[in-house]
Motif scaffolding. Structure first.
Motif, PDB file in Angstrom:
ATOM      1  N   ILE A  22       0.821  -1.219   0.000  1.00 29.54           N
ATOM      2  CA  ILE A  22       0.000   0.000   0.000  1.00 29.54           C
ATOM      3  C   ILE A  22       0.854   1.267   0.000  1.00 29.54           C
ATOM      4  O   ILE A  22       0.596   2.198  -0.764  1.00 29.54           O
ATOM      5  CB  ILE A  22      -1.037  -0.012   1.151  1.00 29.54           C
ATOM      6  CG1 ILE A  22      -1.894   1.247   1.099  1.00 29.54           C
ATOM      7  CG2 ILE A  22      -0.406  -0.187   2.524  1.00 29.54           C
ATOM      8  CD1 ILE A  22      -2.564   1.514  -0.233  1.00 29.54           C
ATOM      9  N   SER A  23       1.905   1.309   0.829  1.00 25.24           N
ATOM     10  CA  SER A  23       2.741   2.520   0.807  1.00 25.24           C
ATOM     11  C   SER A  23       3.557   2.574  -0.476  1.00 25.24           C
ATOM     12  O   SER A  23       3.811   3.651  -1.021  1.00 25.24           O
ATOM     13  CB  SER A  23       3.652   2.594   2.034  1.00 25.24           C
ATOM     14  OG  SER A  23       4.311   1.386   2.271  1.00 25.24           O
ATOM     15  N   ALA A  24       3.945   1.397  -1.001  1.00 26.67           N
ATOM     16  CA  ALA A  24       4.721   1.354  -2.244  1.00 26.67           C
ATOM     17  C   ALA A  24       3.883   1.853  -3.427  1.00 26.67           C
ATOM     18  O   ALA A  24       4.364   2.645  -4.243  1.00 26.67           O
ATOM     19  CB  ALA A  24       5.213  -0.063  -2.511  1.00 26.67           C
ATOM     20  N   PHE A  25       2.632   1.407  -3.510  1.00 24.49           N
ATOM     21  CA  PHE A  25       1.763   1.879  -4.596  1.00 24.49           C
ATOM     22  C   PHE A  25       1.566   3.398  -4.497  1.00 24.49           C
ATOM     23  O   PHE A  25       1.748   4.118  -5.478  1.00 24.49           O
ATOM     24  CB  PHE A  25       0.405   1.172  -4.548  1.00 24.49           C
ATOM     25  CG  PHE A  25       0.311  -0.018  -5.473  1.00 24.49           C
ATOM     26  CD1 PHE A  25      -0.258   0.100  -6.739  1.00 24.49           C
ATOM     27  CD2 PHE A  25       0.790  -1.264  -5.087  1.00 24.49           C
ATOM     28  CE1 PHE A  25      -0.342  -0.990  -7.599  1.00 24.49           C
ATOM     29  CE2 PHE A  25       0.714  -2.363  -5.932  1.00 24.49           C
ATOM     30  CZ  PHE A  25       0.141  -2.230  -7.193  1.00 24.49           C
ATOM     31  N   LEU A  26       1.212   3.875  -3.302  1.00 26.05           N
ATOM     32  CA  LEU A  26       0.944   5.314  -3.144  1.00 26.05           C
ATOM     33  C   LEU A  26       2.197   6.148  -3.414  1.00 26.05           C
ATOM     34  O   LEU A  26       2.148   7.141  -4.132  1.00 26.05           O
ATOM     35  CB  LEU A  26       0.413   5.602  -1.732  1.00 26.05           C
ATOM     36  CG  LEU A  26      -1.069   5.280  -1.515  1.00 26.05           C
ATOM     37  CD1 LEU A  26      -1.423   5.364  -0.030  1.00 26.05           C
ATOM     38  CD2 LEU A  26      -1.962   6.212  -2.323  1.00 26.05           C
ATOM     39  N   GLY A  27       3.327   5.717  -2.823  1.00 33.80           N
ATOM     40  CA  GLY A  27       4.573   6.464  -3.012  1.00 33.80           C
ATOM     41  C   GLY A  27       4.965   6.536  -4.482  1.00 33.80           C
ATOM     42  O   GLY A  27       5.416   7.577  -4.966  1.00 33.80           O
ATOM     43  N   GLY A  28       4.766   5.426  -5.189  1.00 29.23           N
ATOM     44  CA  GLY A  28       5.120   5.378  -6.602  1.00 29.23           C
ATOM     45  C   GLY A  28       4.169   6.175  -7.471  1.00 29.23           C
ATOM     46  O   GLY A  28       4.573   6.818  -8.434  1.00 29.23           O
ATOM     47  N   GLU A  49       8.754  17.207   5.301  1.00 27.81           N
ATOM     48  CA  GLU A  49       7.817  18.333   5.372  1.00 27.81           C
ATOM     49  C   GLU A  49       6.378  17.856   5.256  1.00 27.81           C
ATOM     50  O   GLU A  49       5.461  18.445   5.821  1.00 27.81           O
ATOM     51  CB  GLU A  49       8.104  19.346   4.244  1.00 27.81           C
ATOM     52  CG  GLU A  49       9.431  20.082   4.391  1.00 27.81           C
ATOM     53  CD  GLU A  49       9.482  20.982   5.616  1.00 27.81           C
ATOM     54  OE1 GLU A  49       8.428  21.470   6.057  1.00 27.81           O
ATOM     55  OE2 GLU A  49      10.594  21.183   6.149  1.00 27.81           O
ATOM     56  N   ILE A  50       6.170  16.800   4.458  1.00 26.49           N
ATOM     57  CA  ILE A  50       4.813  16.313   4.192  1.00 26.49           C
ATOM     58  C   ILE A  50       4.822  14.789   4.276  1.00 26.49           C
ATOM     59  O   ILE A  50       5.695  14.140   3.689  1.00 26.49           O
ATOM     60  CB  ILE A  50       4.332  16.702   2.770  1.00 26.49           C
ATOM     61  CG1 ILE A  50       4.393  18.216   2.566  1.00 26.49           C
ATOM     62  CG2 ILE A  50       2.922  16.179   2.512  1.00 26.49           C
ATOM     63  CD1 ILE A  50       4.044  18.671   1.149  1.00 26.49           C
ATOM     64  N   ILE A  51       3.864  14.224   5.014  1.00 30.77           N
ATOM     65  CA  ILE A  51       3.703  12.765   5.019  1.00 30.77           C
ATOM     66  C   ILE A  51       2.235  12.440   4.752  1.00 30.77           C
ATOM     67  O   ILE A  51       1.335  12.969   5.412  1.00 30.77           O
ATOM     68  CB  ILE A  51       4.085  12.134   6.390  1.00 30.77           C
ATOM     69  CG1 ILE A  51       5.527  12.465   6.785  1.00 30.77           C
ATOM     70  CG2 ILE A  51       3.833  10.628   6.365  1.00 30.77           C
ATOM     71  CD1 ILE A  51       6.606  11.580   6.221  1.00 30.77           C
ATOM     72  N   LEU A  52       2.015  11.555   3.780  1.00 27.94           N
ATOM     73  CA  LEU A  52       0.672  11.018   3.563  1.00 27.94           C
ATOM     74  C   LEU A  52       0.512   9.869   4.557  1.00 27.94           C
ATOM     75  O   LEU A  52       1.143   8.822   4.414  1.00 27.94           O
ATOM     76  CB  LEU A  52       0.533  10.527   2.114  1.00 27.94           C
ATOM     77  CG  LEU A  52      -0.807   9.866   1.757  1.00 27.94           C
ATOM     78  CD1 LEU A  52      -1.992  10.775   2.028  1.00 27.94           C
ATOM     79  CD2 LEU A  52      -0.805   9.421   0.292  1.00 27.94           C
ATOM     80  N   ALA A  53      -0.312  10.107   5.602  1.00 26.35           N
ATOM     81  CA  ALA A  53      -0.459   9.107   6.660  1.00 26.35           C
ATOM     82  C   ALA A  53      -1.850   8.499   6.613  1.00 26.35           C
ATOM     83  O   ALA A  53      -2.815   9.170   6.263  1.00 26.35           O
ATOM     84  CB  ALA A  53      -0.240   9.760   8.020  1.00 26.35           C
TER      85      ALA A  53
END
Lengths: 434, 84
Positions: A149-155, A190-194
């Motif tokens: 999930i973090s890999a898909f979003l980050g990419g 500065e920004i994190i999608l949590a």
């Protein structure tokens, strides 16, 4: 020196009672339940045949996944997480990095889950057992690794900072927000999608059905099954979905001219160590109270400044214990006790996703000036009624302007997470209580 | 099956994985999956699986390693179809 201030600038949600933030806001304001009868669960001989499950047309996914990503996609938690995550990113006014450009070195993703892509994993197990391992293709690993999930979003976005997946059972979502907060206050991003996500379906919910902690008397009456704080609460209704919050340094938000939904004042995570009454499934009450008190200390507020609490409150016999812990930790009771509500009355227990979906609900209350009502607790549990004035547990949404709301999540493994959100104002000192 | 029919079927199979549209529009026997079409190497196994499904054949590891161009693919598919 003062700690760096951290704010929330974007929200996204995929919930059993709303596929996006505007549907969800309307649903929680009006007490609309997302719990429904699930035929598949009856066919599989589940005792509890109801659940909270987001519903959308398959074509809806084309707005978020490209053709290759959609090929062989069979991981509901990945779908919910990507939809909510990209919605939050867009809501914050942030853009997607073009393929040929550098990633955003100051932006990361911390998006938790308990387990990812169980349906995809089932597919893989069948193929492997049939001796057809070579037929798995390239999608099996990507959809079943927890960090998928973090890999898909980050990419998809092009994030160049921390990109990881945390996991702490039902406190996962709240923990993700606090990890993002810590990462930003320490100057690393500065920004994190949590956020966090949880698959739906029998392979996720089956284990809880087997533990006999789900209600089994409401299969014909799903919307009244989830009864947090009620005398007739008989177990949590399983749920699923995802919630996402863009957590950002105040500096960065101001520089971009972003809309600020709320400020994160601080929080705390801890564990009861499965000692002192705590176990794999039960909380050590001292640890819960310490977590709440430490969160207040870290947020630098007084208990009487808390206008409302969004509890963990799952609709089991433990609800009264949770209220007692709040009451003792804050040293408040009766009419002095803050307003308290539980989103689980409307969507069930979304497991790893609960902390993030409920935090989205909490932040919406600060942004839009209301405290949503708890459905199904007209018959307040007597132990709770002895601690908290009835008026503090609204059954209908009330128009209030809350300034400070606390959100807590507690999980299997005796783990706790507690965060303090505040309505944003330039001046950091908290407003006087109204 | 004629070579043209095979190329046409391969064109449909690789379409979703292609990252260089210009090379895709000029697809010929000489086209290389990775160097020309810029297909992600992880997706090559998915192309092979789609070929297996389309032609109802099985492509072993040795054949798979050779299937890097349209030309090589046609030869392997024809060979597998012949022994079916």
């Amino acid at each position: 020196m003062d700690k760096k201030r951290v704010v929330i600038t974007g929200l996204g949600v995929v919930s059993p009672n709303g596929m996006n933030v505007s549907e969800f806001t309307n649903a929680i304001k009006h007490g609309i339940s997302g719990i429904q009868y699930i035929r598949e669960l009856e066919e599989l001989n589940f005792s509890c045949q109801i659940a909270g499950k987001p519903l959308y047309e398959n074509d809806y996914l084309n707005n978020y996944f490209n053709t290759i990503q959609r090929k062989g996609l069979n991981a509901s938690g990945l779908e919910y997480g990507v939809i909510s995550g990209l919605d939050a990113w867009k809501d914050a006014g942030l853009s997607i990095v073009e393929k040929e450009n550098s990633p955003l070195w100051e932006a990361g993703v911390i998006f938790g889950t308990g387990i990812l892509g169980v349906d995809k994993f089932r597919e893989a197990i069948y193929k492997v057992d049939e001796g057809k391992v070579r037929r798995l293709g390239s999608t099996s690993v990507l959809q079943t690794m927890a960090s998928g999930i973090s890999a898909f979003l980050g990419g998809m976005i092009g994030c160049g900072n921390i990109t990881t997946t945390n996991s702490s059972a039902c406190s996962t979502g709240t923990e993700a927000i606090l990890m993002a907060y810590d990462h930003i206050t320490s100057g690393k991003a500065e920004i994190i999608l949590a956020g966090s996500t949880s698959d739906s379906g029998p392979y996720i919910w089956g284990g809880f059905d087997a533990m006999r902690i789900l209600p089994h008397k409401y299969n014909n009456d799903p919307t009244i099954a989830s009864r947090p704080m009620s005398a007739t609460a008989s177990g949590f209704v399983p749920g699923s979905g995802a919630g996402a919050l863009v957590v950002e340094s105040l500096n960065s938000a101001k520089k971009r001219g972003a809309t600020i939904y709320a400020e994160i004042l601080g929080g705390h995570t801890n564990s009861g160590g499965q000692r002192g009454g705590g176990s794999m499934t039960a909380p050590n009450n001292i640890a819960v109270q310490k977590c709440i008190r430490q969160a207040i200390t870290n947020a630098n507020i007084r208990p009487d400044e808390i206008d409302a609490i969004n509890g963990h409150l799952t609709a089991t016999t433990k609800d009264a214990t949770e209220i007692r812990n709040w009451s003792q930790a804050l040293e408040l009771n009766g009419k002095e006790f803050p307003y308290i509500n539980s989103l689980k009355s409307l969507v069930g227990h979304c497991l790893a996703a609960s902390g993030s979906i409920e935090s989205v609900a909490t932040v919406l209350q600060l942004k839009e000036n209301f405290i949503f009502g708890n459905i199904n607790c007209e018959d307040l549990h007597p132990e709770i009624a002895a601690l908290v004035d009835r008026e503090r547990i609204p059954t209908k949404t009330i128009n209030k302007t809350p300034s400070v709301i606390m959100k807590a999540s507690f999980g299997f493994g005796d783990v706790n997470a507690c965060v303090v959100f505040k309505k944003f104002s330039e001046n950091k000192s908290t407003a006087t209580k109204n | 099956m004629t070579k043209e029919e095979l190329i046409s079927k391969l064109r449909t199979i690789v379409a979703p994985y292609v990252q260089n549209q210009e090379a895709f529009e000029n697809l010929s026997e000489e086209t290389d999956f990775i160097n020309d079409l810029e297909i992600n190497s992880a997706n090559l196994v998915d192309v092979i699986l789609d070929v297996e499904d389309e032609f109802d054949i099985e492509i072993d590891n040795d054949a798979m390693e050779k299937m890097l161009t349209i030309k090589a693919s046609i030869e392997i598919i024809q060979e597998k179809l012949a022994i079916k």
